[in-house]
Design an enzyme around this catalytic site. Structure first.
Site, short mmCIF file in Angstrom:
data_model
loop_
_atom_site.label_atom_id
_atom_site.label_comp_id
_atom_site.label_asym_id
_atom_site.label_seq_id
_atom_site.Cartn_x
_atom_site.Cartn_y
_atom_site.Cartn_z
N CYS A 1 62.61 -1.07 76.78
CA CYS A 1 61.26 -1.34 77.32
C CYS A 1 61.12 -0.83 78.74
CB CYS A 1 60.92 -2.82 77.26
SG CYS A 1 60.83 -3.47 75.61
N LYS B 1 66.06 -16.48 78.21
CA LYS B 1 67.14 -15.70 78.83
C LYS B 1 68.05 -16.58 79.69
CE LYS B 1 64.26 -11.54 79.01
NZ LYS B 1 64.73 -10.52 78.06
N HIS C 1 60.31 -3.02 83.79
CA HIS C 1 60.14 -3.27 82.36
C HIS C 1 58.67 -3.00 82.03
CE1 HIS C 1 59.79 -5.84 78.74
NE2 HIS C 1 61.11 -5.77 78.65
N ASP D 1 59.51 -10.13 89.30
CA ASP D 1 59.88 -10.34 87.90
C ASP D 1 61.35 -10.77 87.89
OD1 ASP D 1 60.92 -10.06 85.37
OD2 ASP D 1 60.07 -8.09 84.98
N GLN E 1 65.63 -11.08 84.82
CA GLN E 1 67.07 -10.78 84.80
C GLN E 1 67.81 -11.33 86.01
OE1 GLN E 1 68.43 -9.75 82.16
NE2 GLN E 1 66.71 -8.88 81.02
N1 PMP Z 1 61.06 -8.13 82.65
C1 PMP Z 1 62.36 -7.85 82.51
C2 PMP Z 1 63.11 -7.28 83.67
C3 PMP Z 1 63.00 -8.10 81.29
O1 PMP Z 1 64.29 -7.82 81.16
C4 PMP Z 1 62.26 -8.66 80.23
C5 PMP Z 1 62.91 -8.92 78.88
N2 PMP Z 1 63.67 -7.87 78.38
C6 PMP Z 1 60.91 -8.94 80.43
C7 PMP Z 1 60.36 -8.67 81.65
C8 PMP Z 1 60.07 -9.53 79.36
O2 PMP Z 1 60.51 -10.81 79.05
P1 PMP Z 1 59.90 -11.63 77.83
O3 PMP Z 1 59.95 -10.71 76.65
O4 PMP Z 1 60.81 -12.82 77.70
O5 PMP Z 1 58.50 -12.00 78.20
#
Ligand code: PMP
Length: 445
Positions: free
Chosen positions: A404, A225, A122, A199, A202
């Site tokens: 993203c 999430k 991401h 990270d 997910q």
């Molecule tokens: N890493 C991953 C793998 C994600 O899916 C996401 C959210 N789409 C993020 C980071 C960022 O998370 P947040 O916007 O809640 O900080």
């Protein structure tokens, strides 16, 4: 297993209509809906014990502090961390990743030093490192992946040099649903004396994560999430690392003593929590984590695994359907998939899973073959935005675009995809609605 109908009643938003159609919410990888118990708990705290934490001698401040610190213990239990001193509250995954990238680069990296990330990150696990690259001249190295979205572990091993300082990779891809073999990733890095940040945005919502079992040095996730509120997240860090890293932001709460000449800092975790924390949200997160724990992370994983398997099966019936990632139904047929996940997804080279797949895999000893509750696809020449917009008109909420993860889109050779992502409250009937919706849109084109 849990009673899905009863569970859905805990989430009143699921029974609303959109464009006069029953809502089908398949954007759970972006954010999940909240059960009533979370909303009630937060309202209750604002109504009855709202006061700033950590600094009051009065009763309400002490009550609020207790809830906040109990929440830390709930998170510790959820991740199986050794101690609450290893649990830092953040605003979310993004802030956790930035916190570590910034403080780690300050303390442990010099110009020319290297960080290893992967192709399927991401943006929030790419850009913070790029900011450090700009500030400090550090270098990003990228683990390549195969066409079907599996990290190339042999290439990963060959990326290490004497300048490698940290590895930072996602546990589960938010686009492909690939579950990466994080235990192997950590073991290999540790053989080089290099720490690893995972990270977990997910993974934490979908299956049991055990940070001691994975042995990662840092692990981050977002509350929103995992059925919790927005604005709260968690950074887990091994105690020795949190002691070693410098503060991220300065302000109240994170200091021990301040004078104009010299300031000393609190010990972790408060060292990293400058200013008033979102103590209402930390309480909401704890209630959410208790909620999923009560349902059972294994039950949630099993339910979502079943949904993923069913979705892939049904979606493949649609002509011109292109699903991204290694999503072969036969690989998902094993009912014990979720049991293996339970082990922190670190089963080793000779594990059952690698045997299962060794015949069709060039990197069988390390391969990550599990799929999380995410399916990304395109249909024929229909633009992903058109498909998403028309599905929306049928009451079906999916995500479209690059998710993203633009470098991953480049690797896949697409501008974007449609992504359906599942949660503990989704049903097979909703997947049928999605499939019928796609078919309807396809016929329009
Ligand atoms: N890493 C991953 C793998 C994600 O899916 C996401 C959210 N789409 C993020 C980071 C960022 O998370 P947040 O916007 O809640 O900080």
């Amino acid at each position: 297993m849990y009673d899905i109908n009863q569970v859905r009643e805990d989430f009143p938003i699921l029974s609303r209509k959109v464009y006069d159609k029953p809502l089908v919410y398949f954007d759970n990888a972006a954010t999940t809906q909240k059960p009533l118990c979370v909303l009630d708990a937060m309202r209750e705290e604002y109504l009855n014990v709202n006061a700033n934490v950590h600094r009051g001698v009065h009763w309400m401040s002490q009550q609020a502090t207790e809830l906040h610190e109990q929440a830390r213990e709930t998170v510790r239990r959820f991740l199986n961390a050794k101690s609450t001193t290893e649990i830092v509250f953040t605003r979310g995954t993004t802030e956790g990743l930035n916190l570590v990238a910034s403080t780690f680069a300050d303390e442990c990296m010099q110009e020319g030093d290297e960080v290893i990330v992967s192709t399927m990150e991401h943006h929030s696990n790419i850009v913070p490192w790029q900011l450090q690259a700009r500030n400090k001249g550090i270098v990003l190295k990228v683990i390549p992946m195969s066409d079907d979205g599996i990290l190339d572990m042999e290439a990963y091993k060959s990326l290490f040099t004497e300048k490698t300082r940290i590895v930072s990779v996602c546990h589960v891809s938010n686009v492909l649903g690939t579950v990466n073999p994080v235990k192997d990733i950590v073991r290999i890095a540790h053989e080089h004396g290099v720490p690893v940040m995972i990270d977990g945005a997910q993974s934490a919502p979908h299956f049991k994560v055990d940070v001691q079992d994975i042995d990662c040095d840092f692990f981050v996730f977002s509350g929103h999430k995992v059925y919790g509120p927005t604005g709260i997240g968690v950074l887990y860090g091994k105690e020795a690392w949190l002691e070693k890293l410098p503060p991220y932001q300065g302000g109240g709460e994170m200091i021990e003593h301040v004078s104009f000449e010299h300031t000393t800092f609190e010990r972790p975790p408060l060292k990293f929590e400058a200013g008033t924390p979102d103590y209402i949200a930390s309480h909401g997160l704890a209630v959410a984590l208790d909620y999923v724990s009560k349902l059972g992370m294994d039950n949630i994983a099993a339910h979502e695994q079943e949904l993923a398997r069913y979705a892939i099966q049904r979606l493949q019936e649609i002509p011109e359907m292109k699903i991204y990632g290694k999503l072969r139904v036969e690989e998902l047929r094993d009912e014990n998939d979720y049991n293996r996940r339970k082990e922190g997804y670190g089963f080793d080279a000779v594990g059952k899973n690698s045997q299962l797949l060794s015949s069709n895999s060039q990197h069988s000893t390390f391969n990550s073959q599990l799929h999380d509750a995410v399916v990304s696809f395109n249909v024929g020449n229909i633009h992903h935005m058109d498909l998403g917009t028309l599905l929306d008109r049928l009451g079906i909420a999916v995500r479209t675009g690059h998710h993203c993860a633009q470098p991953l889109m480049d690797r896949l050779g697409v501008l974007g995809t449609v992504r359906a992502s599942f949660a503990l409250y989704n049903t097979k009937e909703e997947i049928d609605t999605l499939v019928a919706g796609i078919d309807r849109v396809r016929k329009m084109f």
